[in-house]
Design a protein around this motif. Structure first.
Motif, mmCIF file in Angstrom:
data_model
loop_
_atom_site.group_PDB
_atom_site.id
_atom_site.type_symbol
_atom_site.label_atom_id
_atom_site.label_comp_id
_atom_site.label_asym_id
_atom_site.label_seq_id
_atom_site.Cartn_x
_atom_site.Cartn_y
_atom_site.Cartn_z
ATOM 1 N N LYS A 281 0.814 -1.219 0.000
ATOM 2 C CA LYS A 281 0.000 0.000 0.000
ATOM 3 C C LYS A 281 0.847 1.268 0.000
ATOM 4 C CE LYS A 281 -0.414 -0.289 5.041
ATOM 5 N NZ LYS A 281 -1.337 -0.470 6.185
ATOM 6 N N TRP A 282 2.111 1.142 0.419
ATOM 7 C CA TRP A 282 2.978 2.318 0.493
ATOM 8 C C TRP A 282 3.854 2.461 -0.750
ATOM 9 C CZ3 TRP A 282 7.585 -0.022 0.049
ATOM 10 C CH2 TRP A 282 7.709 -1.320 0.566
ATOM 11 N N ALA A 283 3.563 1.720 -1.809
ATOM 12 C CA ALA A 283 4.384 1.759 -3.026
ATOM 13 C C ALA A 283 4.556 3.198 -3.513
ATOM 14 C CB ALA A 283 3.740 0.912 -4.116
ATOM 15 N N GLY A 284 5.785 3.524 -3.885
ATOM 16 C CA GLY A 284 6.098 4.844 -4.416
ATOM 17 C C GLY A 284 6.428 5.887 -3.369
ATOM 18 N N GLN A 285 6.189 5.583 -2.089
ATOM 19 C CA GLN A 285 6.471 6.563 -1.038
ATOM 20 C C GLN A 285 7.912 6.438 -0.546
ATOM 21 O OE1 GLN A 285 2.309 5.636 1.059
ATOM 22 N NE2 GLN A 285 3.426 7.269 2.116
ATOM 23 N N PRO A 286 8.464 7.532 -0.005
ATOM 24 C CA PRO A 286 9.795 7.444 0.602
ATOM 25 C C PRO A 286 9.771 6.486 1.791
ATOM 26 C CG PRO A 286 9.107 9.736 0.337
ATOM 27 C CD PRO A 286 7.904 8.891 0.076
ATOM 28 N N VAL A 287 10.889 5.800 2.016
ATOM 29 C CA VAL A 287 10.982 4.803 3.087
ATOM 30 C C VAL A 287 12.198 5.085 3.957
ATOM 31 C CG1 VAL A 287 11.508 2.369 3.573
ATOM 32 C CG2 VAL A 287 9.751 2.953 1.888
ATOM 33 N N TRP A 288 11.988 5.053 5.274
ATOM 34 C CA TRP A 288 13.102 5.011 6.230
ATOM 35 C C TRP A 288 13.229 3.561 6.675
ATOM 36 C CZ3 TRP A 288 17.273 7.458 7.640
ATOM 37 C CH2 TRP A 288 17.917 7.114 8.836
ATOM 38 N N LEU A 289 14.380 2.957 6.382
ATOM 39 C CA LEU A 289 14.582 1.536 6.634
ATOM 40 C C LEU A 289 15.249 1.336 7.994
ATOM 41 C CD1 LEU A 289 14.109 -1.130 5.018
ATOM 42 C CD2 LEU A 289 16.541 -1.032 4.418
ATOM 43 N N VAL A 290 14.582 0.601 8.859
ATOM 44 C CA VAL A 290 15.108 0.296 10.191
ATOM 45 C C VAL A 290 15.722 -1.095 10.169
ATOM 46 C CG1 VAL A 290 14.464 -0.201 12.587
ATOM 47 C CG2 VAL A 290 13.501 1.794 11.414
ATOM 48 N N HIS A 291 16.954 -1.205 10.647
ATOM 49 C CA HIS A 291 17.610 -2.499 10.826
ATOM 50 C C HIS A 291 18.100 -2.571 12.274
ATOM 51 C CE1 HIS A 291 21.456 -0.367 10.531
ATOM 52 N NE2 HIS A 291 21.042 0.182 9.392
ATOM 53 N N PRO A 292 18.612 -3.706 12.725
ATOM 54 C CA PRO A 292 18.925 -3.840 14.159
ATOM 55 C C PRO A 292 19.998 -2.901 14.692
ATOM 56 C CG PRO A 292 18.665 -6.005 13.174
ATOM 57 C CD PRO A 292 18.666 -5.019 12.044
ATOM 58 N N TRP A 293 20.747 -2.228 13.821
ATOM 59 C CA TRP A 293 21.789 -1.302 14.291
ATOM 60 C C TRP A 293 21.383 0.148 14.064
ATOM 61 C CZ3 TRP A 293 22.431 -6.001 12.163
ATOM 62 C CH2 TRP A 293 23.060 -6.949 12.987
ATOM 63 N N ALA A 294 20.085 0.370 13.911
ATOM 64 C CA ALA A 294 19.574 1.726 13.687
ATOM 65 C C ALA A 294 18.271 1.903 14.455
ATOM 66 C CB ALA A 294 19.352 1.967 12.194
ATOM 67 N N LEU A 295 18.345 1.778 15.775
ATOM 68 C CA LEU A 295 17.135 1.775 16.593
ATOM 69 C C LEU A 295 16.891 3.099 17.303
ATOM 70 C CD1 LEU A 295 17.231 -1.828 18.099
ATOM 71 C CD2 LEU A 295 16.361 -1.029 15.894
ATOM 72 N N GLY A 296 17.551 4.147 16.847
ATOM 73 C CA GLY A 296 17.264 5.475 17.378
ATOM 74 C C GLY A 296 15.954 6.005 16.814
ATOM 75 N N ASP A 297 15.568 7.185 17.260
ATOM 76 C CA ASP A 297 14.333 7.788 16.770
ATOM 77 C C ASP A 297 14.417 8.052 15.267
ATOM 78 O OD1 ASP A 297 13.137 7.805 19.272
ATOM 79 O OD2 ASP A 297 13.930 9.793 19.778
ATOM 80 N N VAL A 298 13.276 8.018 14.609
ATOM 81 C CA VAL A 298 13.212 8.334 13.183
ATOM 82 C C VAL A 298 13.614 9.796 12.993
ATOM 83 C CG1 VAL A 298 11.682 8.493 11.181
ATOM 84 C CG2 VAL A 298 11.393 6.630 12.831
ATOM 85 N N PRO A 299 14.506 10.101 12.054
ATOM 86 C CA PRO A 299 14.955 11.492 11.871
ATOM 87 C C PRO A 299 13.794 12.449 11.608
ATOM 88 C CG PRO A 299 16.354 9.981 10.642
ATOM 89 C CD PRO A 299 15.202 9.169 11.154
ATOM 90 N N ASP A 300 13.947 13.669 12.093
ATOM 91 C CA ASP A 300 12.892 14.673 11.946
ATOM 92 C C ASP A 300 12.837 15.287 10.553
ATOM 93 O OD1 ASP A 300 12.145 14.385 14.611
ATOM 94 O OD2 ASP A 300 13.584 15.905 15.288
ATOM 95 N N ASP A 301 13.919 15.163 9.780
ATOM 96 C CA ASP A 301 13.995 15.891 8.514
ATOM 97 C C ASP A 301 13.605 15.054 7.299
ATOM 98 O OD1 ASP A 301 16.146 14.187 8.649
ATOM 99 O OD2 ASP A 301 17.621 15.630 7.896
ATOM 100 N N LEU A 302 12.929 13.928 7.509
ATOM 101 C CA LEU A 302 12.481 13.110 6.384
ATOM 102 C C LEU A 302 11.262 13.752 5.724
ATOM 103 C CD1 LEU A 302 12.699 9.562 8.030
ATOM 104 C CD2 LEU A 302 14.388 10.652 6.542
ATOM 105 N N PRO A 303 11.005 13.436 4.452
ATOM 106 C CA PRO A 303 9.784 13.940 3.813
ATOM 107 C C PRO A 303 8.553 13.551 4.628
ATOM 108 C CG PRO A 303 11.240 12.960 2.181
ATOM 109 C CD PRO A 303 11.847 12.664 3.523
ATOM 110 N N PRO A 304 7.525 14.392 4.648
ATOM 111 C CA PRO A 304 6.370 14.144 5.524
ATOM 112 C C PRO A 304 5.614 12.853 5.231
ATOM 113 C CG PRO A 304 5.969 15.980 4.025
ATOM 114 C CD PRO A 304 7.415 15.668 3.924
ATOM 115 N N ASN A 305 5.691 12.345 4.009
ATOM 116 C CA ASN A 305 4.964 11.112 3.679
ATOM 117 C C ASN A 305 5.849 9.870 3.781
ATOM 118 O OD1 ASN A 305 6.511 11.861 1.462
ATOM 119 N ND2 ASN A 305 5.091 10.945 -0.020
#
Length: 420
Positions: A281-305
Motif C-alpha cells: 500500500k505504500w508503493a512509491g512513497q519514501p521509506v526510512w529503513l530500520v535495521h537492528p543497528w539503527a534503533l534510534g528515533d526516526v529522523p525529523d527531517d524526512l519527507p512528511p509522507n
C-alpha cells in the motif's frame, strides 16, 4: 565500589529494552570523573551503555554531551571516556576499510593458526574450568549477556593463550551471547588479545585479577597464578601449555548456556509479519529503513509522507545467531518503530532477495549506515541512501594499522596517552 546493576536480571523485573527512554535515563547517570579513576575495576563506575550504542539507540556524540553536562565542562581529549569512545570508532574505521577481512587474522600471531583449536571447550562453555575468574565471567555472561571490558579481555586471553583456542572460535562464541555483540568491536578486540591485530599477545595473571575483581573472582593457585614472563612464553609456544586442574574442574559449579537462534523466540512471533505478496500500500512513497543497528528515533527531517519499514536479513542471523535475551532487547523496539508511521504492522523478516524485491516498490529509501555483513550488502544492492553513524573522530581515508596511528590523526590528540 559496587558492581553495575543495569544488565543484571532482577526477579520480577523486565530486562532493559533498546528504547531511547532507558538509554537517556542511563546517560543521566554518567559519572565521568568516577569513570576515569575506576573504570578498570569490575565494580567501577563503568557506563553500561554498550548495548544501546551497538544498536544505534544512542551515539558517541550523545555520550560525550552527557559527560560534558555532568562535568560542567568540555570532555578533554585525554579523558578515559574520550579514549573509550575513540576505540569504538577505530574498530568501525577498520571494518569500513577491511570489510569481511576483519573476520580473518589481520597478520600472523605468535603461533600459526593451525596450532589453535577450532572449538571452545565444553568446560569453558559451562563455566567449569576450575579457574574462578573464568567461571565467574561465564556465569555472568549466561545470566546477563554483558561483561565488563576487563572480564572480556581475561576470558579471551585464557581461551586463546592458556587453552590454545583460535581467536575466531572464541569471538564467534562470545558474540552470540552478548547483548552488545558487535562484529568490529568484538572480533578486533579478540585479535588484539591474540596478537593477530596487535604487536604482542595480551596476557593477565592472578595478581591482576585480585587488583581489579571482587573476591569471588580471585584465582590463586590456578594456571594463571604465575609471572607475566611465564604467561608470555606460554602464549608464544616457548613453554608447554599447563594441564587443566581436573579436581578443580570437577568441583566447579557450572551454568547452562542460553540457547542461540537465527530466529526470534516464539513469544516474539507476534511482532513479525511476512513480506507482502502483492504491491504494498505504500508503493512509491519514501521509506526510512530500520535495521537492528539503527534503533534510534526516526529522523525529523524526512519527507512528511515517509513510511518506516523494519527488516531482518535472514542470511545475517543464520551466520550470527542471537540469544533470546538479545532478541527480546532488539525486536520490540524495531516493531515500535515500524508501527510509528503505519507502513506495516510488524517487522519483516526475509532473505536479501526477498527484501530487495520489497524495496523495489518504494520511492527513495533511506537508512543509517551499517558495516554488519549482509545488511551492508542489502543497503548497497537496494541503492539505499545511507546516513553516517554520528561520530566524534575523523576516519582517515586509508586504514590505520593500529589505534595509536588512528588516534594520532585526531585533532588535539597527539599530546595524550592512548592506552586502552
Amino acid at each position: 565500589m559496587t558492581p553495575i546493576q543495569r544488565w543484571t536480571p532482577v526477579e520480577g523485573q523486565p530486562q532493559q529494552a533498546a528504547d531511547p527512554a532507558a538509554a537517556h535515563a542511563a546517560l543521566l547517570q554518567l559519572k565521568p570523573a568516577d569513570y576515569a579513576h575506576s573504570r578498570n575495576h569490575l565494580g567501577g563506575a563503568v557506563t553500561g551503555l554498550s548495548p544501546w550504542l551497538t544498536h544505534g539507540v544512542i551515539d558517541p556524540p550523545e555520550v560525550a554531551a552527557a559527560a560534558e553536562a555532568a562535568l560542567g565542562s568540555p570532555l578533554p581529549p585525554g579523558h578515559a571516556l574520550t579514549l573509550q569512545l575513540a576505540w569504538r570508532e577505530y574498530f568501525l574505521h577498520v571494518a569500513e576499510h577491511r570489510g569481511a577481512g576483519l573476520l580473518q587474522s589481520l597478520h600472523e600471531g605468535p603461533l600459526p593458526d593451525a596450532l589453535y583449536a577450532s572449538t571452545v571447550p565444553d568446560d569453558v562453555r559451562a563455566g567449569r574450568t576450575g579457574v574462578p575468574v573464568i567461571d565467574q565471567a561465564v556465569h555472568q555472561l549466561h545470566a546477563c549477556g554483558w561483561l565488563h571490558n576487563h572480564a572480556r579481555l581475561w576470558l579471551a586471553s585464557y581461551l586463546v593463550h592458556m587453552r590454545r583456542v583460535h581467536w575466531r572460535a572464541g569471538a564467534d562464541w562470545l558474540h552470540a551471547l552478548l547483548l552488545d555483540g558487535d562484529l568490529p568491536s568484538n572480533h578486533l578486540s579478540w585479535q588484539w588479545v591474540a596478537g593477530t591485530g596487535s604487536h604482542k599477545p595480551y596476557v593477565f595473571n592472578a595478581d591482576n585479577v585480585a587488583r581489579f575483581a571482587p573476591r569471588a573472582w580471585h584465582s590463586p593457585g590456578t594456571v594463571i597464578d604465575t609471572s607475566y614472563e611465564q604467561l608470555d612464553a606460554i602464549a608464544r609456544g616457548q613453554v608447554a601449555l599447563p594441564r587443566p586442574y581436573r579436581a578443580a574442574q570437577q568441583a566447579a559449579v557450572g551454568s547452562d548456556a542460553p540457547a542461540v537462534s537465527s530466529t526470534p523466540p516464539t513469544e516474539l512471533a507476534a511482532l513479525l509479519q511476512p513480506p507482502a505478496a502483492d504491491v504494498p500500500k505504500w508503493a512509491g512513497q519514501p521509506v526510512w529503513l530500520v535495521h537492528p543497528w539503527a534503533l534510534g528515533d526516526v529522523p525529523d527531517d524526512l519527507p512528511p509522507n515517509t513510511v518506516v519499514l523494519a527488516v531482518l536479513c535472514e542470511e545475517f542471523h543464520r551466520a550470527w545467531p542471537w540469544s533470546a535475551q538479545r532478541w527480546q532487547f532488539v525486536l520490540p523496539r524495531m516493531a515500535a518503530l515500524a508501527r510509528s508511521r503505519g507502513a506495516e504492522a510488524g517487522v519483516i523478516s526475509g532473505t536479501s532477495n526477498t527484501l530487495l524485491g520489497l524495496l523495489k516498490h518504494a520511492g527513495p529509501v533511506m537508512a543509517r549506515q551499517t558495516w554488519q555483513p549482509h545488511y551492508r550488502d542489502l543497503l548497497e544492492a537496494g541503492r539505499v541512501t545511507t546516513r553516517p553513524v554520528p561520530a566524534r573522530c575523523t576516519s582517515p581515508d586509508t586504514v590505520c594499522a593500529s589505534f595509536s596511528k588512528f588516534w594520532s590523526r585526531q585533532p588535539g590528540a597527539e599530546r595524550f596517552s592512548h592506552r586502552r
